[in-house]
Write a protein that holds these residues in place. Sequence first.
Motif, PDB file in Angstrom:
ATOM      1  N   LYS A 259      57.700 -36.480   9.807  1.00  0.00           N
ATOM      2  CA  LYS A 259      57.328 -35.305  10.874  1.00  0.00           C
ATOM      3  C   LYS A 259      58.450 -34.660  11.255  1.00  0.00           C
ATOM      4  O   LYS A 259      58.582 -32.987  11.150  1.00  0.00           O
ATOM      5  N   LEU A 260      60.206 -34.691  11.107  1.00  0.00           N
ATOM      6  CA  LEU A 260      60.687 -34.198  10.863  1.00  0.00           C
ATOM      7  C   LEU A 260      60.728 -32.706  10.440  1.00  0.00           C
ATOM      8  O   LEU A 260      60.856 -32.200   9.546  1.00  0.00           O
ATOM      9  N   ILE A 261      60.758 -33.886   8.800  1.00  0.00           N
ATOM     10  CA  ILE A 261      60.820 -32.931   7.733  1.00  0.00           C
ATOM     11  C   ILE A 261      59.286 -31.564   7.962  1.00  0.00           C
ATOM     12  O   ILE A 261      59.570 -30.860   6.964  1.00  0.00           O
ATOM     13  N   GLY A 262      57.924 -32.053   8.254  1.00  0.00           N
ATOM     14  CA  GLY A 262      56.831 -31.341   8.475  1.00  0.00           C
ATOM     15  C   GLY A 262      56.962 -30.911   9.819  1.00  0.00           C
ATOM     16  O   GLY A 262      56.756 -29.408   8.718  1.00  0.00           O
ATOM     17  N   VAL A 263      57.590 -30.546   9.944  1.00  0.00           N
ATOM     18  CA  VAL A 263      58.668 -29.032  10.664  1.00  0.00           C
ATOM     19  C   VAL A 263      59.374 -28.372  10.351  1.00  0.00           C
ATOM     20  O   VAL A 263      58.762 -27.056  10.369  1.00  0.00           O
ATOM     21  N   THR A 264      59.657 -28.650   9.761  1.00  0.00           N
ATOM     22  CA  THR A 264      61.000 -27.723   8.965  1.00  0.00           C
ATOM     23  C   THR A 264      60.275 -27.259   8.019  1.00  0.00           C
ATOM     24  O   THR A 264      60.801 -26.031   7.596  1.00  0.00           O
ATOM     25  N   LYS A 265      58.972 -27.765   7.124  1.00  0.00           N
ATOM     26  CA  LYS A 265      58.358 -27.030   6.190  1.00  0.00           C
ATOM     27  C   LYS A 265      57.725 -25.670   7.342  1.00  0.00           C
ATOM     28  O   LYS A 265      57.831 -24.260   6.781  1.00  0.00           O
ATOM     29  N   GLU A 266      56.981 -25.840   8.581  1.00  0.00           N
ATOM     30  CA  GLU A 266      56.460 -24.521   9.122  1.00  0.00           C
ATOM     31  C   GLU A 266      57.484 -23.858   9.348  1.00  0.00           C
ATOM     32  O   GLU A 266      57.111 -22.752   9.714  1.00  0.00           O
ATOM     33  N   ALA A 267      58.466 -24.624   9.927  1.00  0.00           N
ATOM     34  CA  ALA A 267      59.575 -23.088  10.020  1.00  0.00           C
ATOM     35  C   ALA A 267      60.080 -22.599   9.137  1.00  0.00           C
ATOM     36  O   ALA A 267      60.160 -21.235   9.827  1.00  0.00           O
ATOM     37  N   LYS A 268      60.011 -22.758   8.028  1.00  0.00           N
ATOM     38  CA  LYS A 268      60.101 -21.930   6.743  1.00  0.00           C
ATOM     39  C   LYS A 268      59.371 -21.324   6.945  1.00  0.00           C
ATOM     40  O   LYS A 268      59.384 -20.035   6.612  1.00  0.00           O
ATOM     41  N   LYS A 269      57.832 -21.151   6.861  1.00  0.00           N
ATOM     42  CA  LYS A 269      57.068 -20.767   6.728  1.00  0.00           C
ATOM     43  C   LYS A 269      57.146 -19.607   7.592  1.00  0.00           C
ATOM     44  O   LYS A 269      56.587 -18.361   7.563  1.00  0.00           O
ATOM     45  N   ILE A 270      57.090 -19.591   8.990  1.00  0.00           N
ATOM     46  CA  ILE A 270      57.489 -18.968  10.172  1.00  0.00           C
ATOM     47  C   ILE A 270      58.568 -17.875  10.006  1.00  0.00           C
ATOM     48  O   ILE A 270      58.381 -16.466  10.107  1.00  0.00           O
ATOM     49  N   VAL A 271      59.670 -18.540   9.345  1.00  0.00           N
ATOM     50  CA  VAL A 271      60.666 -17.617   8.383  1.00  0.00           C
ATOM     51  C   VAL A 271      60.392 -16.730   7.697  1.00  0.00           C
ATOM     52  O   VAL A 271      60.937 -15.288   8.500  1.00  0.00           O
ATOM     53  N   VAL A 272      59.865 -16.911   6.919  1.00  0.00           N
ATOM     54  CA  VAL A 272      58.785 -15.775   5.856  1.00  0.00           C
ATOM     55  C   VAL A 272      58.195 -14.531   6.018  1.00  0.00           C
ATOM     56  O   VAL A 272      58.444 -13.393   6.397  1.00  0.00           O
ATOM     57  N   GLN A 273      57.434 -14.758   7.085  1.00  0.00           N
ATOM     58  CA  GLN A 273      56.143 -14.522   7.477  1.00  0.00           C
ATOM     59  C   GLN A 273      57.179 -13.604   8.608  1.00  0.00           C
ATOM     60  O   GLN A 273      56.939 -11.412   8.542  1.00  0.00           O
ATOM     61  N   GLY A 274      58.361 -13.824   9.030  1.00  0.00           N
ATOM     62  CA  GLY A 274      59.062 -12.871  10.144  1.00  0.00           C
ATOM     63  C   GLY A 274      60.340 -12.088   9.602  1.00  0.00           C
ATOM     64  O   GLY A 274      60.094 -10.930   9.695  1.00  0.00           O
ATOM     65  N   GLN A 275      60.545 -12.394   8.459  1.00  0.00           N
ATOM     66  CA  GLN A 275      60.928 -11.457   7.511  1.00  0.00           C
ATOM     67  C   GLN A 275      60.188 -10.536   6.878  1.00  0.00           C
ATOM     68  O   GLN A 275      60.599  -9.261   7.208  1.00  0.00           O
ATOM     69  N   GLY A 276      58.971 -10.901   6.487  1.00  0.00           N
ATOM     70  CA  GLY A 276      57.795  -9.641   5.614  1.00  0.00           C
ATOM     71  C   GLY A 276      57.512  -8.659   6.944  1.00  0.00           C
ATOM     72  O   GLY A 276      57.493  -7.128   6.973  1.00  0.00           O
ATOM     73  N   ILE A 277      57.160  -9.383   8.491  1.00  0.00           N
ATOM     74  CA  ILE A 277      57.224  -8.875   9.067  1.00  0.00           C
ATOM     75  C   ILE A 277      58.207  -7.365   9.359  1.00  0.00           C
ATOM     76  O   ILE A 277      58.476  -6.211   9.982  1.00  0.00           O
ATOM     77  N   ALA A 278      59.883  -8.038  10.229  1.00  0.00           N
ATOM     78  CA  ALA A 278      60.542  -7.279   9.635  1.00  0.00           C
ATOM     79  C   ALA A 278      61.161  -6.400   8.617  1.00  0.00           C
ATOM     80  O   ALA A 278      61.773  -5.178   9.483  1.00  0.00           O
ATOM     81  N   GLU A 279      59.915  -6.752   7.099  1.00  0.00           N
ATOM     82  CA  GLU A 279      60.961  -5.211   6.754  1.00  0.00           C
ATOM     83  C   GLU A 279      59.299  -3.954   6.898  1.00  0.00           C
ATOM     84  O   GLU A 279      60.029  -3.157   6.542  1.00  0.00           O
ATOM     85  N   LYS A 280      58.858  -4.599   7.583  1.00  0.00           N
ATOM     86  CA  LYS A 280      57.461  -3.388   7.376  1.00  0.00           C
ATOM     87  C   LYS A 280      57.505  -2.653   8.639  1.00  0.00           C
ATOM     88  O   LYS A 280      57.649  -1.854   7.995  1.00  0.00           O
ATOM     89  N   ALA A 281      58.478  -3.282  10.003  1.00  0.00           N
ATOM     90  CA  ALA A 281      58.895  -2.138  10.837  1.00  0.00           C
ATOM     91  C   ALA A 281      60.183  -1.567  10.495  1.00  0.00           C
ATOM     92  O   ALA A 281      59.665  -0.820  10.847  1.00  0.00           O
ATOM     93  N   ASP A 282      60.752  -2.220   9.216  1.00  0.00           N
ATOM     94  CA  ASP A 282      61.866  -1.534   9.747  1.00  0.00           C
ATOM     95  C   ASP A 282      61.112  -0.070   8.494  1.00  0.00           C
ATOM     96  O   ASP A 282      61.802   1.093   8.478  1.00  0.00           O
ATOM     97  N   ASP A 283      60.036  -0.305   7.600  1.00  0.00           N
ATOM     98  CA  ASP A 283      59.937   0.825   7.063  1.00  0.00           C
ATOM     99  C   ASP A 283      58.887   1.405   7.698  1.00  0.00           C
ATOM    100  O   ASP A 283      59.766   2.999   7.923  1.00  0.00           O
TER     101      ASP A 283
END
Length: 91
Positions: free
Chosen positions: A29-53
């Motif tokens: 279960k922890l491995i699954g949660v870690t994968k989901e957290a990684k997806k959220i971090v990647v999306q957050g980085q994309g949103i932050a880059e767009k907001a910076d632009d």
Amino acid sequence: METPAWILVFILSITLFLFLLIGIILLIKLIGVTKEAKKIVVQGQGIAEKADDIADNVRDMTTVGGLVKYFTESYIEKAEKKKSKKSKKGE
């Protein structure tokens, strides 16, 4: 070994076996949660880059230099359009 010793060994072995199974399940279960957290971090980085632009665009449009640049570019574009229309009419 006597009977009480065998009973204690049996209880401890069952307890350790259950603890091992629960640990494996929690690890999966922890491995699954870690994968989901990684997806959220990647999306957050994309949103932050767009907001910076967007912030850069707003800053460029609100500064005096940005406004002068915008009006200069629009003036040059209008002048080029007028030139191209006159040159097409002359041909």
